[in-house]
Design a protein around this motif. Structure first.
Motif, PDB file in Angstrom:
ATOM      1  N   LEU A 274      47.119  89.700  75.848  1.00  0.00           N
ATOM      2  CA  LEU A 274      46.970  91.025  75.354  1.00  0.00           C
ATOM      3  C   LEU A 274      46.152  91.354  74.034  1.00  0.00           C
ATOM      4  CD1 LEU A 274      50.242  92.683  76.434  1.00  0.00           C
ATOM      5  CD2 LEU A 274      48.063  92.953  77.302  1.00  0.00           C
TER       6      LEU A 274
ATOM      7  N   ALA B  80      49.841 100.662  70.058  1.00  0.00           N
ATOM      8  CA  ALA B  80      49.991  99.583  70.920  1.00  0.00           C
ATOM      9  C   ALA B  80      49.562  98.431  70.282  1.00  0.00           C
ATOM     10  CB  ALA B  80      49.000  99.753  72.286  1.00  0.00           C
ATOM     11  N   GLN B  81      48.605  98.530  69.336  1.00  0.00           N
ATOM     12  CA  GLN B  81      48.157  97.259  68.411  1.00  0.00           C
ATOM     13  C   GLN B  81      49.093  96.691  67.314  1.00  0.00           C
ATOM     14  OE1 GLN B  81      44.557  98.072  66.188  1.00  0.00           O
ATOM     15  NE2 GLN B  81      44.727  95.907  65.231  1.00  0.00           N
TER      16      GLN B  81
ATOM     17  N   LEU C 270      51.720  85.763  77.365  1.00  0.00           N
ATOM     18  CA  LEU C 270      51.267  87.225  77.382  1.00  0.00           C
ATOM     19  C   LEU C 270      50.828  87.998  76.268  1.00  0.00           C
ATOM     20  CD1 LEU C 270      53.571  88.868  80.234  1.00  0.00           C
ATOM     21  CD2 LEU C 270      51.205  88.453  80.327  1.00  0.00           C
ATOM     22  N   PRO C 271      51.756  88.040  75.352  1.00  0.00           N
ATOM     23  CA  PRO C 271      51.167  88.921  73.955  1.00  0.00           C
ATOM     24  C   PRO C 271      49.913  88.145  73.434  1.00  0.00           C
ATOM     25  CG  PRO C 271      53.501  88.361  73.919  1.00  0.00           C
ATOM     26  CD  PRO C 271      52.881  87.469  75.043  1.00  0.00           C
TER      27      PRO C 271
ATOM     28  N   ARG D 210      52.417  97.272  67.865  1.00  0.00           N
ATOM     29  CA  ARG D 210      53.441  96.636  68.826  1.00  0.00           C
ATOM     30  C   ARG D 210      53.012  95.271  69.089  1.00  0.00           C
ATOM     31  NH1 ARG D 210      53.741 101.522  71.733  1.00  0.00           N
ATOM     32  NH2 ARG D 210      52.342 100.601  73.509  1.00  0.00           N
ATOM     33  N   ARG D 211      51.652  95.068  69.506  1.00  0.00           N
ATOM     34  CA  ARG D 211      51.373  93.592  69.637  1.00  0.00           C
ATOM     35  C   ARG D 211      51.597  92.629  68.562  1.00  0.00           C
ATOM     36  NH1 ARG D 211      46.790  95.767  72.279  1.00  0.00           N
ATOM     37  NH2 ARG D 211      45.397  95.684  70.397  1.00  0.00           N
TER      38      ARG D 211
ATOM     39  N   PHE E 290      59.990  92.389  70.924  1.00  0.00           N
ATOM     40  CA  PHE E 290      61.090  93.037  71.638  1.00  0.00           C
ATOM     41  C   PHE E 290      61.886  92.004  72.299  1.00  0.00           C
ATOM     42  CE2 PHE E 290      58.803  97.146  71.231  1.00  0.00           C
ATOM     43  CZ  PHE E 290      60.011  97.963  71.228  1.00  0.00           C
TER      44      PHE E 290
ATOM     45  N   MET F 256      42.736  93.199  75.367  1.00  0.00           N
ATOM     46  CA  MET F 256      42.625  92.060  76.268  1.00  0.00           C
ATOM     47  C   MET F 256      41.355  91.992  76.852  1.00  0.00           C
ATOM     48  SD  MET F 256      45.227  92.265  79.548  1.00  0.00           S
ATOM     49  CE  MET F 256      45.518  90.963  80.562  1.00  0.00           C
TER      50      MET F 256
ATOM     51  N   ALA G  56      55.374  97.494  75.958  1.00  0.00           N
ATOM     52  CA  ALA G  56      56.555  97.027  74.983  1.00  0.00           C
ATOM     53  C   ALA G  56      55.607  95.943  74.214  1.00  0.00           C
ATOM     54  CB  ALA G  56      57.875  96.788  75.384  1.00  0.00           C
ATOM     55  N   ILE G  57      55.076  94.858  74.773  1.00  0.00           N
ATOM     56  CA  ILE G  57      54.568  93.981  74.221  1.00  0.00           C
ATOM     57  C   ILE G  57      53.295  94.297  73.611  1.00  0.00           C
ATOM     58  CG2 ILE G  57      56.341  92.143  74.872  1.00  0.00           C
ATOM     59  CD1 ILE G  57      53.957  91.109  76.864  1.00  0.00           C
ATOM     60  N   GLY G  58      52.762  95.360  73.957  1.00  0.00           N
ATOM     61  CA  GLY G  58      51.320  95.965  73.233  1.00  0.00           C
ATOM     62  C   GLY G  58      50.407  96.153  73.985  1.00  0.00           C
ATOM     63  N   ALA G  59      50.399  96.213  75.323  1.00  0.00           N
ATOM     64  CA  ALA G  59      49.280  96.670  76.152  1.00  0.00           C
ATOM     65  C   ALA G  59      49.164  98.148  76.231  1.00  0.00           C
ATOM     66  CB  ALA G  59      49.775  96.177  77.718  1.00  0.00           C
ATOM     67  N   THR G  60      47.734  98.291  76.029  1.00  0.00           N
ATOM     68  CA  THR G  60      47.421  99.654  75.953  1.00  0.00           C
ATOM     69  C   THR G  60      47.268 100.213  77.384  1.00  0.00           C
ATOM     70  OG1 THR G  60      45.156  99.247  76.104  1.00  0.00           O
ATOM     71  CG2 THR G  60      46.179  99.264  74.075  1.00  0.00           C
TER      72      THR G  60
END
Lengths: 215, 400
Positions: free
Chosen positions: A98, A66-67, A94-95, A69-70, A75, B1, B312-316
């Motif tokens: 997160l 996830a990290q 948003l990103p 991807r962040r 995308f 977050m 997809a944008i990186g949330a766990t």
């Protein structure tokens, strides 16, 4: 049908150097989206390995992925995937949220992105109040706000008319010129031909892989 | 977050689904308000009864003839004997006990009161001067059997009786007839209204000797006793029983009721009632919790694509779980606090509508109401949040 296993991807061996502009083409069901999802760490291969920046990613935990991807991957989707109840600025933010970026920094980075994608006037509009091109620009701004090293675009112009699609592609290619690796999945031949390297897929396998010398 | 961002983001979500959020908050609020108000009502009733009961006296004991037990220990009953009557002599014996501050023998009956061409039936209490302080009655005017007049034919009128018979003149000093005897009005009770279903405004009080003569009896209806102190109540009770046993030739044929015991019985009953009512109200909180769960499950289904995007944008998975969890937390928290305020407001209205009913919600009820609301809301969100966190990103994204 039958008892034969179906492979979304089979025997795929692909190396994409940093900073390349690649298009992946093929009919639906050819496995191009699955390949993109594996590259974007949304999906895991049942077997085989995937390295990103020289590091073997496949065995990493969900939290580590996830990290990645962040921080490293942006995308862009055909259907934009904006959150309808958030404004353009909030969607772009948003990103950053997160990643736990402090509020003060968030504000200026979002403003810069809004300016860069000519969305300042639309900052406080919700997706429903934006045109298709504007929505995709918001999506691209969101994908790039973390300055990822790879942009993955899945049919980024699929829901846009020709001219707007061309504008969006220009924006993505602009990012590529800035050094970002750009991988575009499409079944549009004309669009795919713009990439420096074109990969053709069918039935989960890579059929063709050739590069333009015009690079 | 970060935690702040999680709370803020979920709060935004709660606000943006305005209708849905309002309804669920309302359900939660009504549940909490029901707990607060119903316990306020129960507690109010309890305090009302206790106040009423306390107002009839302090450290009060009541002796009545006969045994209120069915254990069969009074053998006389088997032989067809009735229990011995209480007599004035019994009362005097009790009065000599060191633990007894004062006592008042009591006879009750009905008789016709006539004066100034008016006639009506009244409830007659026959007693001594001590009745007034023991029963916490107050004289508005005059006195009752003051020192030196213990054997005089004096009468005290209840406030309403005095008003009825002597609307335009002073009641004190007037002569009245009660069941054929003449009495001098020596005092008028202060208006106290009803207490324990007994209206002191419509009674008259005469000396015990006259009452016994009037009702043609030598026995007493009750003996009222005030103990020296609260700690003396139980020893006093034992001493009275012992005294009466000796006086009644070894028979335990009297009953002593202490105000304290009756009070604590009422207290227990009404407390249990309050708890029961709170429990019933708490069911609505569980229902509200199930509503929260339903709403959150619908939210997960509705926002599947959004969850895919966040991944997809990186949330766990943990981020997603926390977001849904926080959303339910907001709904329950706002609902619980609103319910608390509603409940307090409702209790206030109750107190305004029924001033004699001290309808204050006990602290534990407010805490428990808010607490149960939060806990059910939070528990109800665990499953939907886990469901959201488990969603497969690719499948979620492909959903429109």
């Amino acid at each position: 049908m039958g008892d034969q296993a179906v492979y979304a991807l089979n025997d795929v061996d692909l190396y994409i150097p940093s900073g390349e502009y690649v298009s992946i083409m093929g009919p639906s069901g050819s496995g191009k989206s699955t390949l993109l999802n594996i590259i974007g760490l949304l999906d895991k291969p049942d077997s085989g390995t995937y390295e990103l920046d020289g590091r073997l990613i496949t065995d990493w935990s969900d939290i580590e992925q996830a990290q990645i991807r962040r921080e490293k991957i942006g995308f862009v989707f055909q259907s934009f995937h904006l959150i309808p109840r958030l404004t353009a600025a909030e969607n772009i933010e948003l990103p950053l949220i997160l990643s736990g970026v402090p509020v003060a920094q968030r504000q200026s980075r979002v403003n810069n992105a809004l300016q860069a994608f000519e969305l300042s006037a639309r900052a406080h509009h919700r997706p429903a109040e934006l045109s298709g091109g504007q929505r995709q620009r918001v999506a691209i701004a969101r994908a790039t706000i973390m300055q990822p090293s790879v942009i993955l675009a899945d049919e980024p112009t699929g829901n846009l008319d020709h001219q707007i699609g061309a504008e969006v592609m220009a924006l993505l290619e602009n990012l590529h010129h800035g050094g970002t690796t750009l991988i575009v999945v499409t079944h549009d031949r004309e669009l795919g031909a713009r990439a420096h390297r074109q990969i053709g897929m069918r039935d989960g396998r890579i059929l063709t892989d050739h590069s333009n010398d015009a690079h | 977050m970060t935690l702040t961002d999680t709370l803020q983001t979920s709060l935004k979500t709660v606000i943006s689904y305005r209708m849905r959020s309002l309804l669920i908050i309302l359900a939660m609020a009504l549940g909490v308000a029901a707990v607060v108000m119903l316990t306020a009502l129960g507690n109010g009733a309890r305090n009302y009864v206790i106040n009423q009961f306390s107002s009839i006296g302090t450290n009060l004991l009541v002796v009545l003839p006969g045994r209120a037990e069915t254990s069969g220990s009074f053998l006389g009953a088997v032989l067809g004997q009735t229990p011995r009557d209480l007599t004035l002599k019994d009362a005097q014996l009790i009065g000599r006990l060191p633990q007894v501050r004062r006592y008042a023998p009591l006879n009750v009956g009905a008789a016709e009161l006539s004066a100034a061409n008016r006639l009506r039936e009244v409830t007659v209490l026959g007693s001594t001067a001590h009745l007034i302080p023991i029963r916490h009655m107050k004289l508005a005017q005059g006195s009752f059997l003051a020192h030196g007049t213990e054997r005089a034919a004096h009468i005290v009128l209840g406030a309403k009786i005095a008003r009825e018979f002597f609307p335009h003149s002073q009641a004190i000093g007037q002569r009245v007839r009660l069941g054929g005897n003449r009495f001098l009005v020596s005092g008028v009770l202060a208006s106290q209204g009803e207490s324990m279903g007994f209206n002191t405004d419509e009674i008259v009080i005469i000396p015990i000797d006259y009452a016994q003569a009037l009702f043609n009896t030598t026995s007493l209806f009750r003996i009222l006793i005030e103990a020296n102190s609260h700690s003396d109540i139980e020893p006093t009770k034992q001493a009275i029983l012992e005294t009466l046993r000796q006086s009644h030739e070894g028979e335990n044929d009297t009953t002593v009721i202490t105000q304290d015991a009756v009070l604590s019985t009422f207290d227990r009953i009404l407390h249990a009632l309050t708890l029961a009512v709170a429990g019933i109200a708490a069911i609505s909180l569980i229902v509200a919790g199930i509503l929260v769960m339903n709403v959150m499950l619908v939210a997960v289904t509705q926002r599947t694509a959004e969850i895919g995007l966040l991944k997809a944008i990186g949330a766990t998975s943990m981020d997603i779980r926390k977001l849904f969890f926080a959303e339910a937390l907001w709904l329950s928290l706002v609902g619980a606090l609103l319910g608390f305020l509603l409940g307090q407001f409702g209790s206030l209205l109750l107190r305004l509508a029924y001033p004699q009913l001290p309808a204050w919600a006990p602290g534990w009820a407010s805490f428990a109401g808010v607490g149960v609301a939060l806990i059910t809301g939070i528990l109800a969100s665990l499953f939907p949040a886990a469901k959201a966190a488990r969603l497969n990103a690719v499948q979620a994204l492909s959903k429109k």
